[in-house]
Scaffold this motif. Structure first.
Motif, PDB file in Angstrom:
ATOM      1  N   GLN A  22       0.843  -1.199   0.000  1.00 32.67           N
ATOM      2  CA  GLN A  22       0.000   0.000   0.000  1.00 32.67           C
ATOM      3  C   GLN A  22       0.883   1.255   0.000  1.00 32.67           C
ATOM      4  N   LYS A  23       0.310   2.364  -0.384  1.00 38.73           N
ATOM      5  CA  LYS A  23       1.041   3.624  -0.385  1.00 38.73           C
ATOM      6  C   LYS A  23       1.527   3.941   1.029  1.00 38.73           C
ATOM      7  N   GLY A  24       2.801   4.294   1.167  1.00 38.43           N
ATOM      8  CA  GLY A  24       3.367   4.630   2.466  1.00 38.43           C
ATOM      9  C   GLY A  24       3.956   3.448   3.211  1.00 38.43           C
ATOM     10  N   ASP A  25       3.763   2.236   2.694  1.00 36.64           N
ATOM     11  CA  ASP A  25       4.318   1.042   3.345  1.00 36.64           C
ATOM     12  C   ASP A  25       5.843   1.025   3.266  1.00 36.64           C
ATOM     13  N   SER A  26       6.445   0.408   4.275  1.00 41.53           N
ATOM     14  CA  SER A  26       7.866   0.066   4.228  1.00 41.53           C
ATOM     15  C   SER A  26       7.967  -1.401   4.628  1.00 41.53           C
ATOM     16  N   LEU A  27       9.104  -2.030   4.344  1.00 42.88           N
ATOM     17  CA  LEU A  27       9.283  -3.420   4.755  1.00 42.88           C
ATOM     18  C   LEU A  27       9.179  -3.549   6.271  1.00 42.88           C
ATOM     19  N   PHE A  28       9.651  -2.532   6.983  1.00 39.69           N
ATOM     20  CA  PHE A  28       9.558  -2.552   8.441  1.00 39.69           C
ATOM     21  C   PHE A  28       8.096  -2.545   8.891  1.00 39.69           C
ATOM     22  N   ASP A  29       7.261  -1.691   8.266  1.00 40.17           N
ATOM     23  CA  ASP A  29       5.830  -1.630   8.603  1.00 40.17           C
ATOM     24  C   ASP A  29       5.164  -2.993   8.393  1.00 40.17           C
ATOM     25  N   ILE A  30       5.483  -3.624   7.270  1.00 38.01           N
ATOM     26  CA  ILE A  30       4.906  -4.931   6.946  1.00 38.01           C
ATOM     27  C   ILE A  30       5.386  -5.975   7.958  1.00 38.01           C
TER      28      ILE A  30
END
Length: 199
Positions: free
Chosen positions: A40-48
């Protein structure tokens, strides 16, 4: 002779098709058990990693990515996470061991357990690492059975996302509360709050 060659060629084509069909079927079955995430827009691997409790490094490996760059709409295979029960147990240990410590210290305590799972000197499962004899005081005094707070649960998810990116700490101790000369002799990797982390 030509008829024999034609029969042989036909047999080989059918065999090849059978083998290919079987492989494709196995691959499709494997995909049924894979979790796919659409970026999604604004995602980073860390967020996931934080959201699903999976290592950023493992996400990169399983998707054959050479950098941490991701783009909206990109589909990522998610590696398997540890079980809900293991997350809960680890959060209870973090809560008991790092009560009153900074949030970063809670993440570091969780990482110690995860690092031990990967280290051949220790057991291979979170539960076995935590319950290994005389390793963690909360197991001995029963504090491991207290419910974890939100901060400890979040710290576990962050540790899972960061797994493999730390400094390989496999020990932690409070120098004011231990007289172990062996622990004090280990290489200190960082100091957070009242805890020293070591490898």
């Amino acid at each position: 002779m030509k008829i024999l060659a034609a029969i042989f060629a036909g047999f080989m084509i059918l065999s090849f098709q059978f083998v290919q069909t079987d492989k494709n079927h196995a691959y499709a079955e494997t995909l049924d058990h894979v979790d796919i995430y659409t970026v999604q827009k604004g995602d980073s691997l860390f967020d996931i990693g934080m959201k699903y409790g999976v290592s950023e490094i493992d996400v990169m490996k399983i998707n054959h990515k050479e950098s941490e760059k991701i783009h909206p709409g990109e589909k990522l295979i998610l590696p398997k996470s540890v079980s809900k029960e293991e997350k809960e147990l680890l959060a209870r240990l973090v809560h008991a061991e790092a009560k009153g410590e900074p949030y970063a210290g809670k993440v570091a305590v969780a990482l110690v357990v995860l690092n031990r799972v990967e280290d051949n000197r220790f057991p291979d499962k979170i539960k076995d690492v935590i319950y290994e004899e005389r390793q963690f005081q909360p197991v001995d005094n029963g504090a491991i059975n207290e419910p974890a707070d939100k901060s400890s649960k979040k710290a576990v998810m962050e540790a899972l996302a960061l797994e493999g990116k730390g400094n390989d700490s496999v020990y932690f101790f409070n120098p004011d509360e231990t007289s172990s000369t062996w622990l004090r002799a280990q290489t200190v990797t960082e100091v957070i709050g009242n805890h020293r982390f070591a490898k």
